[in-house]
Each structure stands twice: as C-alpha cells, then as structure tokens.
Design a protein around this motif. Structure first.
Motif, short mmCIF file in Angstrom:
data_model
loop_
_atom_site.label_atom_id
_atom_site.label_comp_id
_atom_site.label_asym_id
_atom_site.label_seq_id
_atom_site.Cartn_x
_atom_site.Cartn_y
_atom_site.Cartn_z
N ARG A 229 0.62 -1.30 0.10
CA ARG A 229 0.00 0.08 0.02
C ARG A 229 0.90 1.33 0.07
O ARG A 229 1.69 1.55 1.00
CB ARG A 229 -0.81 -0.12 1.08
CG ARG A 229 -2.15 1.01 1.18
CD ARG A 229 -2.77 1.02 2.30
NE ARG A 229 -4.30 1.53 2.37
CZ ARG A 229 -5.14 1.88 3.21
NH1 ARG A 229 -4.85 1.62 4.49
NH2 ARG A 229 -6.27 2.30 3.09
N ILE A 230 0.51 2.22 -0.78
CA ILE A 230 1.05 3.63 -0.92
C ILE A 230 0.03 4.53 -0.33
O ILE A 230 -1.14 4.81 -0.86
CB ILE A 230 1.42 4.09 -2.33
CG1 ILE A 230 2.45 2.97 -3.08
CG2 ILE A 230 1.86 5.36 -2.22
CD1 ILE A 230 2.58 3.13 -4.49
N ASP A 231 0.60 5.04 1.03
CA ASP A 231 -0.46 5.73 1.60
C ASP A 231 0.00 7.10 1.73
O ASP A 231 0.82 7.53 2.72
CB ASP A 231 -0.99 5.25 2.98
CG ASP A 231 -1.95 5.83 3.93
OD1 ASP A 231 -2.19 6.98 3.62
OD2 ASP A 231 -2.62 5.10 4.62
N VAL A 232 -0.48 8.02 0.90
CA VAL A 232 0.01 9.33 0.74
C VAL A 232 -0.51 10.24 2.28
O VAL A 232 0.03 11.03 2.79
CB VAL A 232 -0.53 10.14 -0.48
CG1 VAL A 232 -0.34 11.64 -0.55
CG2 VAL A 232 0.04 9.55 -1.85
N ALA A 233 -1.73 9.88 2.51
CA ALA A 233 -2.27 10.41 3.69
C ALA A 233 -1.30 10.32 4.87
O ALA A 233 -1.29 11.21 5.81
CB ALA A 233 -3.66 10.14 4.05
N ASN A 234 -0.76 9.25 5.04
CA ASN A 234 -0.05 8.56 6.06
C ASN A 234 1.47 8.75 5.98
O ASN A 234 2.18 8.26 6.64
CB ASN A 234 -0.60 7.48 6.97
CG ASN A 234 -1.64 7.50 7.53
OD1 ASN A 234 -2.16 8.73 8.03
ND2 ASN A 234 -2.68 6.44 7.20
N ALA A 235 1.87 9.12 4.72
CA ALA A 235 3.30 9.04 4.23
C ALA A 235 4.00 7.85 4.60
O ALA A 235 5.16 7.81 5.18
CB ALA A 235 4.02 10.44 4.72
N SER A 236 3.40 6.85 4.21
CA SER A 236 4.09 5.39 4.21
C SER A 236 3.76 4.69 3.04
O SER A 236 2.95 4.74 2.20
CB SER A 236 3.13 4.58 5.62
OG SER A 236 1.98 4.45 5.18
N VAL A 237 4.65 3.60 2.71
CA VAL A 237 4.89 2.57 1.82
C VAL A 237 4.93 1.29 2.55
O VAL A 237 5.98 0.97 2.98
CB VAL A 237 5.89 2.82 0.77
CG1 VAL A 237 6.03 1.93 -0.09
CG2 VAL A 237 5.76 4.23 0.22
N GLY A 238 3.91 0.57 2.33
CA GLY A 238 3.91 -0.85 2.99
C GLY A 238 4.00 -0.83 4.48
O GLY A 238 4.48 -1.45 5.13
N GLY A 239 3.39 0.42 4.91
CA GLY A 239 3.71 0.53 6.42
C GLY A 239 4.60 1.01 7.17
O GLY A 239 4.95 1.62 8.29
N SER A 240 5.81 1.38 6.19
CA SER A 240 7.05 1.80 6.61
C SER A 240 6.95 3.51 6.22
O SER A 240 6.53 3.99 5.10
CB SER A 240 8.25 1.45 5.68
OG SER A 240 8.43 0.04 6.35
N PRO A 241 7.61 4.23 7.29
CA PRO A 241 7.54 5.50 6.71
C PRO A 241 8.27 6.25 5.11
O PRO A 241 9.35 5.44 4.97
CB PRO A 241 8.46 6.22 7.96
CG PRO A 241 8.24 5.28 8.95
CD PRO A 241 8.11 3.96 8.36
#
Length: 316
Positions: A229-241
């Motif tokens: 997962r690329i999560d822009v809202a939480n600034a993380s990729v696969g759960g890593s910052p």
C-alpha cells in the motif's frame, strides 16, 4: 555677661539624653519599615498564589472544553468517512446523513458531559462537496476502463484539494525501472508539480519527485500477498515511513491529477477531491459524490467558562 559663643574645639553641644532619643527614633523607624516590608511580601505572595490558583483552576476548567472539541473533530472525521461510503447517492443525501450522524453523537456526548454539570453542543455549519474517485478491482491495471494508459483522472480550474490518496499496488504488474516506461502518478497545480513513480528495481520501489527533483525513494515495509500500500495521507509505503510522500497532496488551485503508463502497474486506488462532478464516469474506475470537508461549531459552557470554536474537519 555670659559668653554665648560656641566653645572652640569642634565639640557638639548635644546632650547625651538627646542622642539616646534620636537612636530610639531610628530603631523604631527601622522596625516600622521592617514590618511594612514583611506585610508587602505577604501581600505579594498572596497575589502570586491567587494568580497561580486562578490559572490552575482555569486550566482544569478548560480541559473539558479542549477534550470535547478534540473528540468532536474525531467524530466529524469518522462521520464523513462513514457517510461517504454508505450514503453516496447524492450530495444532498450525504449532507443530510452527516448532520444526522453528528446529532446522534452530540446527543450522547452532551448527556455524558451533563453528568458533571457542563453544557456541550456541536453543530454542522456547512460541508464542502467533492468527489471520491476509486478503482476496486486489484487485478485491473491503472488505465481507463477502455485500456487507455495515459489519461487524466481529474481536472478542473476550481479543483484545489486532494486527500485520502491511497494505492494498493500489485508488485507483479510493475515495469522494470527507474525508466520513463514506469507508472507515474502526476499531480500538477499552481503550487507546482508532484510525481509518484512506481517500478521494480530488485523489488518494488516508490520514487517521489517535487518540481522535477527526486525528494524520496522508498521500499515497502510489508506486503499482503503480492500487494503493498502507498498511503499518501499517512506518508508510508507498505507501512514503513516515506516522509516526503506527503508533498504529493500539498496542492494549490487549478489541480490536475493524471496517470502515465497506467498499463505498467495495477491494483486498487482511492482519492477524494474538493469539487463535485469530476472523475471517471465508468464502472471501474468510477467516481461518486463525496463530502470533502466540513465546518463544525463547538460550544462548551460551565459556571466558569464560556467556550466557542469553529473547527474545520478534513479526514486524512
């Protein structure tokens, strides 16, 4: 005749009894000043203590209001997320559902605060209507429904907000990179250009650029099967910052969101923009009415406090 002139030799004609009287006066005066200083010190200490006590009491009294405002913001965010998924037939239905959901929460919260004698209330002042853009099929490429690889996801001169941008990417669909053939998510506005490139470089890699310069390169911390997962809202990729990923949704007016080489990556994605009626009209990817943000008016009253605040609620 008696000689009334002062005798020579510089001696004072003051009598010993007069000197004793003067010393006693000085001693009494010193004691009086000491008593005065002690009284002033006591008064000053009392004033400081009273001020500190008043400050502590005000802080304790305002703690309930601050807590209520924070919980009202959280409740607003949860309510927006909920109604966007459950009541997205129209913006009218969304606004009605949001108002109703907040009222239910407010009634319960107000009853809880009334137990300690405090009055609390939250009202929906208004909502910013927007659009949710989404693709649900994890096996589908990031193309249009017709297979077009380079396309505009959303664009409007009045578009100025992007939030909740998340992509679930299937690593088996990625092109080798870095290269121009890799998948790119491009975000352009009058605040500049931002870009996410996703490719396979001995493993999935997410490269973040701002105004043409690379500002971050991140690898997934974890996978779910073949996806991350690329999560822009939480600034993380696969759960890593991935700290600088947050620049992607820092946008201005005249916003355009576009995909390049959408056939070189696949999976699910979702995002919310702050204008209605934009986004793809197909079945997958598709767009639905959504609430982008809301303004809440919070009041909190106690016998010693009258607190009011206007809170903007923008879910991540």
């Amino acid at each position: 005749m008696a000689d009334l002139r002062r005798q020579s030799g510089g001696r004072s004609s003051e009598r010993p009894s007069e000197r004793v009287d003067r010393a006693q006066l000085l001693l009494v005066g010193a004691l009086a000043l000491a008593v005065l200083f002690v009284a002033l010190a006591l008064l000053l200490n009392t004033a400081i203590y009273t001020g500190n006590l008043a400050t502590r009491e005000a802080g304790v009294d305002s703690a309930g209001a601050i807590e209520y405002a924070s919980k009202a913001r959280t409740a607003g965010e949860d309510a927006i997320r909920s109604v966007n998924y459950r009541n997205n037939s129209s913006h009218s239905a969304l606004n009605t559902s949001l108002r109703s959901t907040l009222r239910i929460w407010d009634d319960a919260a107000a009853q809880h605060r009334a137990v300690v004698g405090d009055g609390a209330d939250v009202d929906l002042v208004g909502a910013t209507n927007g659009t949710r853009i989404q693709q649900d099929d994890v096996t589908q490429k990031f193309t249009t429904a017709g297979g077009v690889a380079n396309w505009t996801v959303a664009s409007d001169p009045d578009l100025s907000g992007l939030r909740s941008l998340r992509l679930t990417v299937d690593e088996t669909t990625l092109a080798s990179g870095p290269s121009d053939d890799a998948f790119h998510l491009n975000v352009a506005s009058d605040a500049g250009t931002r870009n996410i490139s996703v490719y396979d470089d001995s493993g999935p890699t997410v490269q973040v650029s701002e105004n043409g310069s690379v500002v971050d390169t991140c690898s997934p911390g974890s996978f779910s099967g073949d996806t991350f997962r690329i999560d822009v809202a939480n600034a993380s990729v696969g759960g890593s910052p991935c700290p600088n990923l947050s620049v992607v949704d820092d946008v201005g007016d005249d916003l355009e969101i576009a995909y390049t080489n959408g056939d070189e990556a696949g999976g699910r994605y979702t995002m919310v923009v702050d204008e209605p009626g934009v986004g793809p009209a197909s079945s997958d990817p598709y767009s639905t009415p959504a609430i982008y943000a809301a303004d809440l008016h919070v009041t909190y009253r106690t016998p010693k406090l009258d607190y009011e605040a206007r809170i903007e609620v923008v879910p991540e």
